[in-house]
Structures are given as structure tokens and as C-alpha cells.
Design a protein around this motif. Structure first.
Motif, PDB file in Angstrom:
ATOM      1  N   THR A 172      56.177  62.692  -4.467  1.00 25.77           N
ATOM      2  CA  THR A 172      56.286  61.512  -3.621  1.00 25.77           C
ATOM      3  C   THR A 172      55.251  61.559  -2.497  1.00 25.77           C
ATOM      4  O   THR A 172      54.590  60.562  -2.199  1.00 25.77           O
TER       5      THR A 172
ATOM      6  N   MET B 239      71.126  59.366  -3.565  1.00 28.61           N
ATOM      7  CA  MET B 239      70.106  58.956  -2.601  1.00 28.61           C
ATOM      8  C   MET B 239      70.582  59.254  -1.187  1.00 28.61           C
ATOM      9  O   MET B 239      69.795  59.300  -0.249  1.00 28.61           O
TER      10      MET B 239
ATOM     11  N   ARG C  56      68.481  61.564 -11.215  1.00 22.90           N
ATOM     12  CA  ARG C  56      67.902  60.255 -10.891  1.00 22.90           C
ATOM     13  C   ARG C  56      67.108  59.689 -12.059  1.00 22.90           C
ATOM     14  O   ARG C  56      66.910  58.486 -12.159  1.00 22.90           O
TER      15      ARG C  56
ATOM     16  N   LYS D   8      74.856  54.434  -3.686  1.00 18.20           N
ATOM     17  CA  LYS D   8      73.865  55.498  -3.537  1.00 18.20           C
ATOM     18  C   LYS D   8      74.449  56.877  -3.793  1.00 18.20           C
ATOM     19  O   LYS D   8      73.718  57.842  -3.922  1.00 18.20           O
TER      20      LYS D   8
ATOM     21  N   ALA E   7      64.008  57.550  -6.345  1.00 17.92           N
ATOM     22  CA  ALA E   7      64.972  56.974  -7.277  1.00 17.92           C
ATOM     23  C   ALA E   7      64.506  57.102  -8.716  1.00 17.92           C
ATOM     24  O   ALA E   7      65.298  57.016  -9.644  1.00 17.92           O
TER      25      ALA E   7
ATOM     26  N   ARG F  97      59.116  55.402  -0.414  1.00 22.59           N
ATOM     27  CA  ARG F  97      59.609  56.750  -0.710  1.00 22.59           C
ATOM     28  C   ARG F  97      60.868  56.671  -1.560  1.00 22.59           C
ATOM     29  O   ARG F  97      61.016  57.375  -2.549  1.00 22.59           O
ATOM     30  N   GLU F  98      61.786  55.765  -1.168  1.00 22.90           N
ATOM     31  CA  GLU F  98      63.030  55.622  -1.928  1.00 22.90           C
ATOM     32  C   GLU F  98      62.739  55.274  -3.372  1.00 22.90           C
ATOM     33  O   GLU F  98      63.353  55.820  -4.292  1.00 22.90           O
TER      34      GLU F  98
ATOM     35  N   PHE G  95      66.246  48.169  -5.857  1.00 24.33           N
ATOM     36  CA  PHE G  95      66.620  47.951  -4.465  1.00 24.33           C
ATOM     37  C   PHE G  95      66.681  46.474  -4.104  1.00 24.33           C
ATOM     38  O   PHE G  95      66.205  45.622  -4.865  1.00 24.33           O
TER      39      PHE G  95
ATOM     40  N   LEU H 287      69.129  61.941   1.217  1.00 24.29           N
ATOM     41  CA  LEU H 287      67.975  61.749   2.093  1.00 24.29           C
ATOM     42  C   LEU H 287      68.392  61.454   3.525  1.00 24.29           C
ATOM     43  O   LEU H 287      67.578  61.474   4.433  1.00 24.29           O
TER      44      LEU H 287
ATOM     45  N   LYS I 290      59.651  53.066   4.182  1.00 25.02           N
ATOM     46  CA  LYS I 290      60.689  53.940   3.651  1.00 25.02           C
ATOM     47  C   LYS I 290      61.019  53.541   2.207  1.00 25.02           C
ATOM     48  O   LYS I 290      61.304  54.385   1.363  1.00 25.02           O
ATOM     49  N   SER I 291      60.960  52.239   1.950  1.00 29.79           N
ATOM     50  CA  SER I 291      61.329  51.767   0.612  1.00 29.79           C
ATOM     51  C   SER I 291      60.406  52.346  -0.452  1.00 29.79           C
ATOM     52  O   SER I 291      60.797  52.507  -1.602  1.00 29.79           O
TER      53      SER I 291
END
Ligand code: ATP
Ligand code: MG
Lengths: 260, 608
Positions: free
Chosen positions: B504, A63, A93, A58, B496, B491-492, A100, A66, B488-489
Motif C-alpha cells: 500500500t 478493516m 480481505r 467492517k 480492502a 489506503r482503505e 466503499f 486500522l 484515507k480512502s
């Protein structure tokens, strides 16, 4: 003018790290790591749980910004650009995509999922978007599967399809590098196989850095492998070398299953 | 260039959200500042001690700060009355509520349980004037058969308040009972205890903190309740010295006299509000203590010292099982209470809603012009059309103000702050405090802060502003809940891809949170329609012509019901109004619940 310079700087495909350290509050999760990740190759990170693989990954697309209380020192270069100076994180990014562990498609149609990135960067023309959606899905080898359900919800896809959609979504902004954090750990063997094939295919154009718990996977798809232990990068080198002739005894013990 | 622009846009967005949060802070500060500043002269003139502990209240509207007093201003009878009524309510609503919660959690089959639980939630949405009205037309006549008077007084007040706090007690207690780890149940049964023994010896003690928290919250509700109490308490400023003696509570004091108060009198009423606020804040503090304890206790149980805690628990269960043989009778009584309370609560609910329907529906069918007829001054024919229009105005204005501010504050708190900052803690704390402030206190604030701004007389605008502030804390909280529920994923995933914060928030977070936000909006509508205490002296309480502008005053539907039921001549019209109110509020609540259900379904789909 400023814009072109910025973009030029953020299209690098190799990653060079010198003396990286990272703290979550008082806890040091990355300890003095230096590594050169070559472009257009698959590099894999392996190591026991909690050793800092995801954390390190990350760092490459920031990332970690955050996370409150997270502090990074050292030099991270993408191509020629030091990414921990004042740069446009969003442009970074855009160049360094991420996939993920758990597929995270947005609750919208397949089409809109893929168009999300391009739209973020100002592409709104329907024909252009159509083109991007098609190319990205083809690159992710799912155009034939999905071309008739572009307007269906992405949440209706199977787990494996969702993950490949996330890869297509990342590809849609034409990144130079894609980071993958255990992308297949939630998937069945067939979907896993498809994603592994995809990785090899993608190295024609893209650098891939993948975290995996599966050592067979690392041997199957990666050109380079790095072994992490307790926040340190113990060893990084050609995959064949690491698995047949590791330099460090800790690496050897780990790959022969004697600890971890 | 574009890069710079995007950056500025992000900054502007953040500033915008932060500004909303600042407005919330100002609202909190303003309420306290206004009330305290305005009460200082009264406390000075009357003496803090004499005011609080004096037990004689006979106000004189001609009293001024510059001349000797001719009235006396002591509120101790009302403090006493408030607490007596609250204890009464707790004896009825607390006990029945607790056992009903046990019934729902451990005795009720799944399907009736779902229906029952959502009906209990609906009950929480019924306007307090409707409860008061039910008290006047149903409870008082019943009680008058055994009472020396018309049935009003302590007993009637306790019963009405008891029913009103029932939903709070039931739903919160049920939640904490259901949070007790299933393993305890199994361990106890494995040791040979039967179902009821396990429920009352193991499960309920484990949920103790949560149950106490629900009771404390209910006490806060009861202390701050105004209109329903005013309608059945009798309101003379005496100590309640019997079940049927007329008495006055703190909130009632404000409502009874604020309309015509003179200088010192007004100060004394504001001071009454300050005393009330003090008690409510105290209760909130206690609630905070217990609910924190409940949370940490369950965290402890489930995560940290799982094993040691569990072993201790098993030991306790063993001891309990040994003592079962001695106390088996008590358990049987408890089981009976649980089932009985469940049935009682169901009957009470059906009675209130059913009674209003049965009495109100014929009125509307016979004389539908009640709803849409033209208003004529001094006419025999009452119409609630002006009230409906006034209510719509109030709903529209207050939502236009409070939804954007509330939602933006929630976005600021949830998306931009990292929790540890002092400023943020102050905002959160302030919002929590505001959420517990009784509605009459908002009315008082609106009267001294907004009414003077708009020419000194009540107006739709002043009333709507008042209620907007009242809505803010709940809107912020429920919007925050729905923002938190977005994974949360998600937002990630957006970050990303290089999307900024604003994109977002607007493209990913808000769409997913929308059902929850919509249900918060709908519940807020319901509250504007239900509330009456904050409107009485800010928006007006006279049923008159359809308002022409927002500067006119007018009675909202709920206020109109209070008026109609108090006058005695228009009881049929009052039934019709009550029915209209109930139907609107129930419809809104059901819609909100369906939306919330949709949200949780969506989230589940997301996880799969
Ligand atoms: N947000 C955070 N705050 C504090 N500590 C964290 C945070 N994220 C990770 N850590 C800690 O940093 C260390 C490294 O975590 P990381 O997730 O990078 O490990 P990992 O190698 O990816 O493990 P896994 O294989 O289980 O995914 C762990 O000890 C973890 O507890
Ligand atoms: Mg990881």
C-alpha cells in the motif's frame, strides 16, 4: 502444506456472528449482536445514521484493525474460520472484498486498478492479467463501455463508472463475499439501477452484504434485511417479512418513517 | 510459506522505517549533547553569570583551561545587540509584513495577488549571503551619505533583517487572515461598516493569534540569522549606541572567531551557541503557544460553539461600528499603510533581484570564463568553477543521506504510528525543535562532531554531513505533509483488496505523494546551495582548485560569494556569483512551486 490449509479456511461464503461487541475507546458501537448471514444471497443492513452499520460491516474484513483504540469481542466466522484468531488478514480481505461509499479508484489506469488485487497476490503474467481484467469488467457489466479505454486514467470516469470499476476491482481477486457500504449514495438513479442489477447478478457466485439508507433499495435487491438501532441488531430476517410484518415495534416505526 | 514470508517482509519494512526515525532522534540528541558537553568546561572556567552578563569580550586564543586567563569573555553586549537588531528587524519587517499581508488578503485583486504571493515565497529562498551582499553593495553606500561611517551598524542590520523576515510574516499572516470566516465580513458590512472598517476592526482582530505567531516565528529567524548580519553589522563587540555604531550579534561572534579559536576561546564560542540555542528554543515555545491558540481559536469559531461565538462576535462588531465614527481617521491611515506596504514590499523585492541582475549580467557576458574557467593559483582570474563543483558534491551527498532517512522517518510517523505513543511524541517534538535551530549552530555541531572524524580539517564530506542533519527536519515535515494529503480512502481501497502495508505504501501512497516529495527534494537542494554558515568551518571557505575527492575542502558558491564580497578586490566576480546563485535558487523554487501546484490539482481531480 500450510498454505493450502489456510486458503481452504478462508474461502467460506457464509458469515456467522455470535455475541459481537465493539468499542471505540470507551464508546460501545456494537452491542451483543448475533446473526447468521446466508451465502450467495444479498443481505441488507438498514437503520438510522450512526447506529453502527458501517462499523459492523467492517468487522467482517477486519478493516477496524486500522482504527486505533478499536476493540472487538465475540465470534465472527466466515465459513468455518473464526476470523478474530491468528489468521492472515490479507488472505481474509482477499476473500471478503469491500466497496466503499465514495468511489475510490486509484490514480492509475483502469487496467492497473483492476490488476492491483491480482498483482498483490502474485499474478504478474500479462496474459493471465488480461484475462482477469476482461472477466471482471464483464462481470461488472462494463466491458463494452471500457474495453477501449483500459489504459486511460480511472479518475477520468464518471462517478457511477468509478463505483462500478471499484466493484470490478473487488471482483478481480474472486472474493467469496463482497461488503458494500452505501455504494450508491453518491450516485444518480441510473447508475444506482445498474449497480442494483449487478448485485442480483453477482449472487450467482458471491455473498453480498450491503448497507443502505434507501429502504426501497433494500426491498428491491435484498433477500435478508437487518435493522440496526443504537448499536443493536433489532431484527434480522427475510426482507418481505421485515417490511410487511416486522416483529419489533421499533422496526415497524422506522420503516413506516415514524422515527430515525 | 508465502504467508510467513509476507509477514516477515512487513516486519522488516517496519523495522527499517523505525530505524530511520531512530537516526533522527539520535541526531537531535547528538546536537544537544555535543554542544552542552563541549560548553561545560567553558561555563565552568568563565562562570555562567560572568559569561552571560559580562559586557567585555576580548578573547585570547592562547588561553587554556589549565592556566589563568588573559582574555575576558562576556557576551552581554552581543545578547543586547542580538535583541536590538531583532527589534529593529521587527519594526521594519514585522510592520511592513503585517500590512502587506492585509493588503494581499483584502485589497489586492486576484491575479496580481497570485503573482505577488509566489514572488514573496521566492524571496524566502534567496540565500542570506545574497542579502548581505546586497547590503554591502547597495544599502551601505546609500546609508553612508547620512552616516558618519561606511553605513554599517544597527540601522543597516535592521533593514536587511527586516527584508529577510518579510516573507515569513507576509505568508503566515496572510494565511491566518484568510482563515477568518467570511461570515464575519458579511455581518459587519451588513451593519453598515465599509470595507476598510471591516478589515481593520473585525477581520484582523479575529486573526490576532495567527499574526502574533508569524511575528514570533520571524523573531526566531532574525535571532538565528548569521551571514547577512555579519556582512553589514560591523561586528565589534560593543553595545550598539546609535543607528550606525558597529556591534556584534551572538551568531556573528561564532563566525568571526571560530576559524582561529584557541582552547578556552572555542569553548566560549560553543557556549555562545548554547545561549543562542536557548533563546531560539524559548521563541519556539512561544510560537508553539500562539500557533496552538490560533488553531484552537479557529476550530472553536468554525465548529464547536458556532452559534454562541458568532453572537458574541456580532455584538463586538456592533460595538465596533458604534466606535467607528470616532476612529475613522485611524482606519484610513491603516488602509493607506496596507496599500503603501504592499507597494514597498514589491519595490524592495524588485530592487534586490533587479540590482543583482543588472550588475551581474554584464560581468558574465563580458567574462564568461568566470563560470567555467580553469583555476590557477594566485591568478588574477577568479573562477567559480571549483565552487560549483564543490556545491554539486555537497548537494549530491547531503541529499543521498537526508532524503532516504527523512522520507522513511516521515513514512514511519505517518503510516505506522497511532499518534498517542510517548516515543512518537518525542520524535515529533525533537524534529520540531531541530527545525528551528539556527544554521550556525549546525555548523558549530559539524565542526566539533564531524570535522575531527575526518582528520581534523574541513572537508566536503564533513560539510555535507552537517548540512544533511540540518535538512532532515524540514524533509521529514514536508514529506509527512505530502503523505497526509493522500486520501484515507485510497489506503482503505488497497487494504480492502488484501494488500499489505508495504505494498500500500509503495504502490498507492508514495506515487500519489510524489509531487510533494519531489518539491521537498528540490527545496532541499536550494537550501544546500543557499546556506553558508554551516559550511564555513566544516567544508571550508577558501576558494581553491576543483576538489579531487570528498575529503578535500572547498568553498561552496554561497561561501565563495561571502569571501569575494568581503575582500573588496573581486566585487565584479562577486556580482556574477550572486547572479548565478539567484538564478539557480529561483529556478529550483519555481520548479518546486509548480510541482506543489500539480499535487493540489491532482488532489482536486481526485475529489471530483
Ligand atoms: N473511528 C471511530 N472512532 C470513534 N467512534 C467512531 C468511529 N467510527 C464510528 N464511530 C462511532 O460509532 C458509531 C457508529 O458509527 P458507524 O459509522 O458505524 O454508523 P453508521 O450506522 O454507518 O452511520 P451512517 O449511516 O451515518 O453511515 C457512531 O456513533 C460513530 O460516531
Ligand atoms: Mg456508515
Amino acid at each position: 502444506m500450510a498454505k493450502t490449509i489456510n486458503e481452504k479456511k478462508l474461502t467460506g461464503q457464509s458469515i456467522s456472528v455470535k455475541n459481537a461487541n465493539l468499542w471505540y475507546g470507551d464508546f460501545q458501537a456494537i452491542k451483543n449482536i448475533s446473526v447468521e448471514i446466508p451465502e450467495k444471497k444479498v443481505s441488507a443492513f438498514i437503520g438510522p445514521s450512526g447506529c453502527g452499520k458501517s462499523t459492523f460491516l467492517k468487522c467482517f474484513n477486519r478493516m477496524n484493525d486500522l482504527i486505533p483504540d478499536c476493540r472487538v469481542t465475540g465470534e465472527f466466522k466466515i465459513g468455518e474460520t473464526n476470523i478474530y484468531q491468528k489468521i492472515d488478514v490479507n488472505a481474509l480481505r482477499r476473500n471478503v472484498g469491500m466497496v466503499f461509499q465514495k468511489p475510490n479508484p486509484f490514480p492509475m489506469s483502469v487496467y492497473d486498478n483492476i490488476a492491483y488485487g491480482p498483482r498483490t497476490f502474485g499474478i504478474h503474467k500479462r496474459s493471465a492479467l488480461d484475462q482477469i481484467v476482461e472477466t471482471s469488467l464483464k462481470q461488472a457489466a462494463m466491458w463494452n463501455e471500457l474495453k477501449d479505454r483500459l489504459n486511460g486514467s480511472a479518475l477520468g470516469l464518471s462517478g457511477g463508472q468509478q463505483q462500478r470499476l471499484c466493484i470490478a476491482r473487488a471482483l478481480a481477486v474472486k472474493p467469496g463475499i463482497i461488503l458494500m457500504d452505501e455504494p450508491t449514495s453518491a450516485l444518480d438513479p441510473i447508475s444506482t439501477g445498474k449497480i442494483e442489477e449487478l448485485c442480483e447478478e453477482l449472487t450467482k457466485t458471491t455473498t453480498i452484504v450491503i448497507v443502505t439508507h434507501n429502504m426501497q433499495q433494500a426491498t428491491r435487491i435484498s433477500d435478508k434485511t437487518g435493522f440496526f438501532l443504537l448499536g443493536e441488531l433489532v431484527e434480522f430476517g427475510d426482507t418481505d417479512e421485515i417490511f410487511t410484518n416486522p416483529k419489533d415495534v421499533r422496526t415497524e416505526r422506522y420503516i413506516t418513517g415514524r422515527f430515525g | 510459506m508465502t504467508v510467513l514470508n509476507a509477514k516477515n517482509k512487513e516486519k522488516a519494512g517496519k523495522a527499517f522505517f523505525a530505524a530511520a526515525a531512530v537516526i533522527c532522534v539520535i541526531a537531535v540528541a547528538a546536537i544537544f549533547a555535543f554542544l552542552i558537553i563541549k560548553s561545560v568546561p567553558a561555563f565552568g572556567k568563565l562562570g555562567v553569570f560572568e559569561f552571560i552578563f559580562g559586557d567585555n569580550w576580548s578573547s585570547d586564543r592562547l588561553d587554556t583551561y589549565d592556566s589563568p586567563l588573559s582574555g575576558t569573555y562576556g557576551i552581554f553586549t552581543m545578547i543586547f545587540g542580538t535583541f536590538t537588531a531583532t527589534i529593529g528587524a521587527l519594526l521594519i519587517g514585522g510592520v511592513f509584513g503585517y500590512f502587506t499581508a492585509v493588503f494581499l488578503a483584502f485589497y489586492c485583486p486576484a491575479v496580481p495577488k497570485r503573482i505577488f504571493s509566489s514572488v514573496i515565497n521566492l524571496l524566502a529562498g534567496i540565500p542570506s549571503v545574497v542579502y548581505g551582499f546586497f547590503g554591502i553593495v547597495f544599502l551601505l553606500p546609500v546609508l553612508s551619505k547620512i552616516a558618519p561611517n561606511n553605513g554599517s551598524g544597527l540601522l543597516a542590520t535592521s533593514i536587511i533583517l527586516g527584508i529577510m523576515i518579510l516573507p515569513t510574516v507576509v505568508s503566515l499572516s496572510k494565511t491566518s487572515l484568510e482563515a477568518v470566516p467570511r461570515a464575519y465580513y458579511e455581518a459587519s458590512v451588513a451593519l453598515g461598516a465599509n470595507h476598510s472598517e471591516t478589515v481593520f476592526r473585525v477581520m484582523t482582530p479575529a486573526a490576532k493569534s495567527g499574526i502574533i505567531a508569524s511575528l514570533v516565528l520571524a523573531v526566531g529567524r532574525a535571532l538565528g540569522e548569521t551571514m547577512a548580519v555579519v556582512m553589514v553589522a560591523g561586528n565589534s563587540p560593543n553595545y550598539p549606541d546609535g543607528l550606525f555604531s558597529s556591534f556584534r550579534v551572538l551568531t556573528a561572534n561564532i563566525v568571526m572567531e571560530m576559524g582561529y579559536a584557541g582552547e578556552v576561546q572555542e569553548g566560549a564560542l560553543i557556549a555562545t551557541g548554547v545561549v543562542l540555542l536557548f533563546f531560539v528554543l524559548l521563541v519556539n515555545l512561544i510560537f508553539g503557544f500562539f500557533s496552538k491558540k490560533a488553531v484552537t481559536a479557529s476550530v472553536k469559531k468554525q465548529e464547536k460553539h458556532k452559534i454562541t461565538y458568532f453572537n458574541k462576535q456580532i455584538k463586538r462588531i456592533k460595538n465596533c461600528v458604534y466606535s467607528f465614527t470616532h476612529k475613522i481617521g485611524a482606519v484610513k491611515i491603516c488602509k493607506g499603510m496596507a496599500i503603501g506596504s504592499g507597494i514597498f514590499s514589491a519595490v524592495a523585492l524588485l530592487l534586490i533581484i533587479g540590482f543583482i541582475f543588472v550588475k551581474g549580467l554584464p560581468q558574465i557576458i563580458q567574462k564568461p570564463s568566470i563560470i567555467y574557467g580553469k583555476y590557477e593559483f594566485a591568478s588574477e582570474n577568479i573562477t567559480i568553477l571549483p565552487s560549483i563543483v564543490t556545491t554539486l558534491f555537497a548537494v549530491a551527498i547531503s541529499l543521498i543521506i537526508s532524503i532516504p532517512i527523512g522520507l522513511m522517518t516521515a513514512i514511519f510517523l505517518n503510516e505506522y504510528t497511532k499518534n498517542n505513543n510517548i516515543f512518537i511524541r518525542i520524535i515529533r517534538r525533537g524534529i520540531d525543535i531541530l527545525a528551528g535551530v539556527p544554521s550556525i549552530v549546525y555548523g558549530l555541531f559539524g565542526m566539533i562532531a564531524f570535522v575531527p572524524i575526518f582528520g581534523g580539517s574541513s572537508s566536503i564530506l564533513a560539510g555535507s554531513l552537517t548540512i544533511s542533519i540540518m535538512l532532515l527536519p524540514t524533509i521529514v515535515r514536508s514529506c509527512e505533509e505530502s503523505l497526509k494529503s493522500v486520501l484515507k480512502s485510497q489506503r482503505e481501497g488497497s487494504f480492502a483488496l488484501g494488500a499489505g502495508k508495504l505494498r500500500t505504501i509503495f504502490r498507492i501512497v508514495l506515487p500519489s505523494a510524489m509531487p510533494g516529495i519531489l518539491s521537498a527534494i528540490i527545496l532541499s537542494m536550494g537550501r544546500v546551495i543557499s546556506e553558508s554558515a554551516p559550511f564555513l568551518y566544516t567544508m571550508g571557505s577558501v576558494i581553491s582548485a576543483i576538489p579531487n575527492s570528498v575529503m578535500d575542502s572547498g568553498a561552496s558558491l554561497a561561501v565563495a560569494l561571502y569571501r569575494l564580497s568581503g575582500e573588496g578586490w573581486y566585487i565584479n566576480e562577486a556580482y556574477a556569483t550572486a547572479l548565478v546563485l539567484i538564478i539557480i535558487v529561483l529556478a529550483l523554487n519555481i520548479t518546486a512551486e509548480m510541482l506543489a501546484g500539480k499535487l493540489s490539482k491532482k488532489l482536486k481531480g481526485d475529489n471530483a
